[in-house]
Design a protein around this motif. Structure first.
Motif, PDB file in Angstrom:
ATOM      1  N   ASN A  27       0.808  -1.222   0.000  1.00 10.36           N
ATOM      2  CA  ASN A  27       0.000   0.000   0.000  1.00 10.36           C
ATOM      3  C   ASN A  27       0.839   1.268   0.000  1.00 10.36           C
ATOM      4  O   ASN A  27       0.299   2.367  -0.023  1.00 10.36           O
TER       5      ASN A  27
ATOM      6  N   GLU B  60     -12.128   1.145   3.262  1.00  9.33           N
ATOM      7  CA  GLU B  60     -11.667   2.465   2.811  1.00  9.33           C
ATOM      8  C   GLU B  60     -10.424   2.311   1.938  1.00  9.33           C
ATOM      9  O   GLU B  60     -10.346   2.853   0.824  1.00  9.33           O
ATOM     10  N   ASN B  61      -9.435   1.562   2.443  1.00 12.90           N
ATOM     11  CA  ASN B  61      -8.214   1.349   1.674  1.00 12.90           C
ATOM     12  C   ASN B  61      -8.486   0.547   0.407  1.00 12.90           C
ATOM     13  O   ASN B  61      -7.926   0.826  -0.656  1.00 12.90           O
TER      14      ASN B  61
ATOM     15  N   GLN C 152     -10.000   2.685  -2.282  1.00 11.37           N
ATOM     16  CA  GLN C 152      -9.016   3.612  -2.842  1.00 11.37           C
ATOM     17  C   GLN C 152      -8.063   2.896  -3.792  1.00 11.37           C
ATOM     18  O   GLN C 152      -7.769   3.387  -4.882  1.00 11.37           O
ATOM     19  N   GLU C 153      -7.567   1.718  -3.372  1.00 15.15           N
ATOM     20  CA  GLU C 153      -6.610   0.975  -4.197  1.00 15.15           C
ATOM     21  C   GLU C 153      -7.291   0.379  -5.432  1.00 15.15           C
ATOM     22  O   GLU C 153      -6.768   0.458  -6.549  1.00 15.15           O
TER      23      GLU C 153
END
Length: 628
Positions: A284, A308-309, A312-313
């Motif tokens: 990340n 959330e991550n 986004q990724e």
């Protein structure tokens, strides 16, 4: 807004604004408080950078991400826009010089971390600046219900008293309704206009694929979709190993993680950006500032920490509007493994206290001392010295960073010791031949007075900040001096650096922040359960699950995720008829059939079992199916 559009076209080379950038900029220029929730890739920074250029005076940007601050400063400087940052590890005198530059040097942007606002004398100096806009990036950090709560963000609303007529712009890429309410309240935003862009990505197909053999499944995906891809993994070891395995299989792949030297990071990134390799395998640490429009697939081979991550990724795929895929590969044992790993790396009060205590001892910081001291830091050496588990220790340090106790920069830097071995007149001669290096060399000589007598440790980061340039430029000049025989140079690579933002107080420090640790652990536990729900739920649209997590209501099924696709075509008889068509030419193994047809392993095996029972197909001695 014609002028704003001209600025966008001149500096960013975009022909038009994305929705709702123009409306946000208009509201800011009308000097109104604004809240903007823009998903990843939505162009948040443009929303404060363009008004900052247009308005007289200077824009104050508060951000917790040191790497992002550096990236934005460098990008603005490349556009010949004057920008400056107050980061950790610089002395009070250096900060005063930088603030003087802001006051008298016609700067347009001043970036700082929220921890700087805890220093009253800095607040007093900020009052003297012609601040025209206050932008709060990663605004979810102000909420205890956000995934990255930082107590220092609660101090930002003090600026409302000092700058009552200056508009606030709070921006974030992830905020539930509860977090949004917290942001508005804790930043004391005055009747803000709220801009929210839906998290829905109509061209992005979210697929969860169960598989016993992840590498084989990746091979299938990359063979079918030959365009640019990202594969996200959870650690550096997996990063390197997966890239090597893909290269061995004939794919062009490189890798990226936080421990790579800066030059190697940039080299690997460019290979991928310029499509010289198909795949970049990354932790990340890869993502900030990555805006590659033609990414076809983003594959996660381990469960992410939170949605959330993941959003986004995954959202780095399909930014050109063409159909793209966000794929999560799940092994039957992944959920149990992830839950066990979560327990193993969760930091409790006792462990946090021990890490903080040992960290101070490691750098020989006495009680009541250490404020603003910066050290090169190697996490593995520290953990080996005290027999600490590496990942759990990193999480403890990261928590201390988020609480503003320390600043942890997770990037390779060089520990530099140097001594001039030629007379001062030769140094003057050298600078006359290399005038572009004179400013940096003079700064080194003035900062380190004994540098002609003994090998002296210098701080390239501080020298770079003092001269409003990058660490890479300073290091290049130092290496030039070494090559020219002017200095004797000693360098050593370090994984990161640590700056202590407070004096050492042991129990007083830990007791003050432990309630935030307990709250963080509770939030992370709930986030993990949301990830598990996303990965295992087989009765709901994947896009719908994600959008529901971000509080979007009345959402229709997307029609293109793994659930929606399976719902359309999981009839065993239909699958069986397609198998028969493929077997008319020659026998095929179950893997070859899976490769040829877009079905899950379970669906294919079930259909094959029916065909076997009906005596339509059989298996030969090579474990291949053929028509009878």
């Amino acid at each position: 807004m014609a002028k704003a559009l001209q600025i966008l076209q001149k500096y960013w080379k975009h022909e038009s604004f994305r929705d709702p950038q123009e409306a946000i900029i208009t509201n800011v220029l009308e000097r109104k408080d604004t809240f903007a929730l823009l998903p990843t890739g939505g162009g948040k920074s443009v929303c404060y950078q363009i008004p900052g250029i247009m308005l007289d005076g200077i824009t104050l940007v508060i951000s917790p991400l040191i790497a992002l601050i550096k990236d934005q400063i460098e990008n603005l400087q490349k556009k010949n826009i004057k920008a400056i940052a107050l980061l950790g590890g610089i002395s009070q005198n250096e900060i005063i010089d930088l603030l003087d530059n802001c006051q008298f040097g016609n700067y347009k942007f001043l970036y700082l971390s929220p921890e700087r606002l805890q220093q009253d004398w800095i607040l007093e100096r900020l009052k003297q600046l012609p601040i025209n806009l206050i932008a709060i990036d990663e605004a979810h950090c102000v909420s205890q219900w956000g995934h990255d709560f930082r107590p220092a963000y609660l101090k930002i609303k003090r600026l409302k008293t000092d700058f009552p007529t200056v508009p606030f712009l709070a921006v974030t890429a992830s905020a539930t309704d509860r977090v949004q309410k917290d942001i508005i309240e804790n930043l004391a935003l005055n009747e803000p206009k709220i801009f929210k862009k839906s998290f829905a990505r109509e061209n992005l197909a979210y697929h969860v694929i169960k598989t016993e053999d992840k590498l084989y499944k990746i091979q299938q995906i990359l063979t079918k979709n030959t365009q640019s891809s990202i594969i996200y993994v959870r650690n550096r070891k997996s990063c390197i190993e997966t890239a090597q395995q893909l290269n061995h299989l004939g794919f062009k792949a490189t890798y990226f993680h936080g421990g790579l030297p800066i030059k190697e990071k940039e080299s690997n990134r460019l290979l991928w950006m310029e499509n010289k390799v198909q795949v970049i395998v990354a932790t990340n640490a890869f993502g900030m500032g990555i805006d590659k429009p033609d990414v076809k697939t983003v594959i996660h081979i381990q469960l992410p920490e939170n949605l959330e991550n993941y959003y986004q990724e995954a959202g780095r795929a399909g930014r050109n509007g063409v159909k793209a895929f966000a794929i999560l590969l799940v092994h039957p044992g992944d959920v149990t493994t992830t839950e066990n790993q979560f327990k193993a790396v969760t930091v409790d009060r006792k462990f946090l206290k021990e890490v903080y205590y040992k960290l101070n001892n490691f750098f020989q910081i006495a009680y009541g001392e250490g404020f603003n001291e910066q050290f090169s830091f190697n996490l593995n050496q520290f953990c080996a010295h005290y027999n600490f588990p590496v990942l759990k220790t990193f999480n403890a340090l990261q928590f201390l960073d988020r609480q503003g106790i320390i600043t942890l920069l997770n990037e390779n830097s060089e520990k530099v010791k140097m001594q001039f071995i030629v007379p001062s007149k030769e140094v003057i001669r050298y600078t006359s031949l290399h005038p572009e290096e004179e400013k940096i060399i003079t700064s080194i000589l003035r900062t380190y007075s004994g540098i002609f007598e003994i090998p002296t440790a210098i701080n390239p980061i501080a020298i770079a900040k003092k001269n409003n340039t990058s660490e890479a430029v300073v290091l290049k000049i130092i290496h030039n001096l070494d090559t020219s025989g002017c200095i004797q140079l000693q360098t050593q690579n370090n994984d990161s650096s640590i700056t202590f933002n407070e004096v050492r107080e042991d129990d007083l420090t830990i007791n003050r922040i432990v309630k935030f640790l307990e709250n963080q652990n509770e939030i992370k536990s709930r986030q993990l359960q949301s990830v598990i729900e996303y990965a295992t739920n087989e009765t709901k649209c994947k896009s719908k699950i994600l959008l529901s997590y971000f509080d979007e209501k009345n959402v229709e099924d997307c029609g293109i995720c793994s659930y929606c696709v399976a719902k359309k075509k999981n009839d065993p008889e239909m699958i069986g008829s397609q198998i028969i068509e493929h077997l008319k030419t020659h026998p095929l193994s179950s893997r070859e059939l899976e490769n040829a047809l877009s079905y899950s392993t379970e669906e294919l095996i079930f259909a094959l079992q029916i065909l076997l029972e009906k005596d339509i197909v059989s298996l030969n001695n090579q474990n291949k199916y053929y028509l009878k």
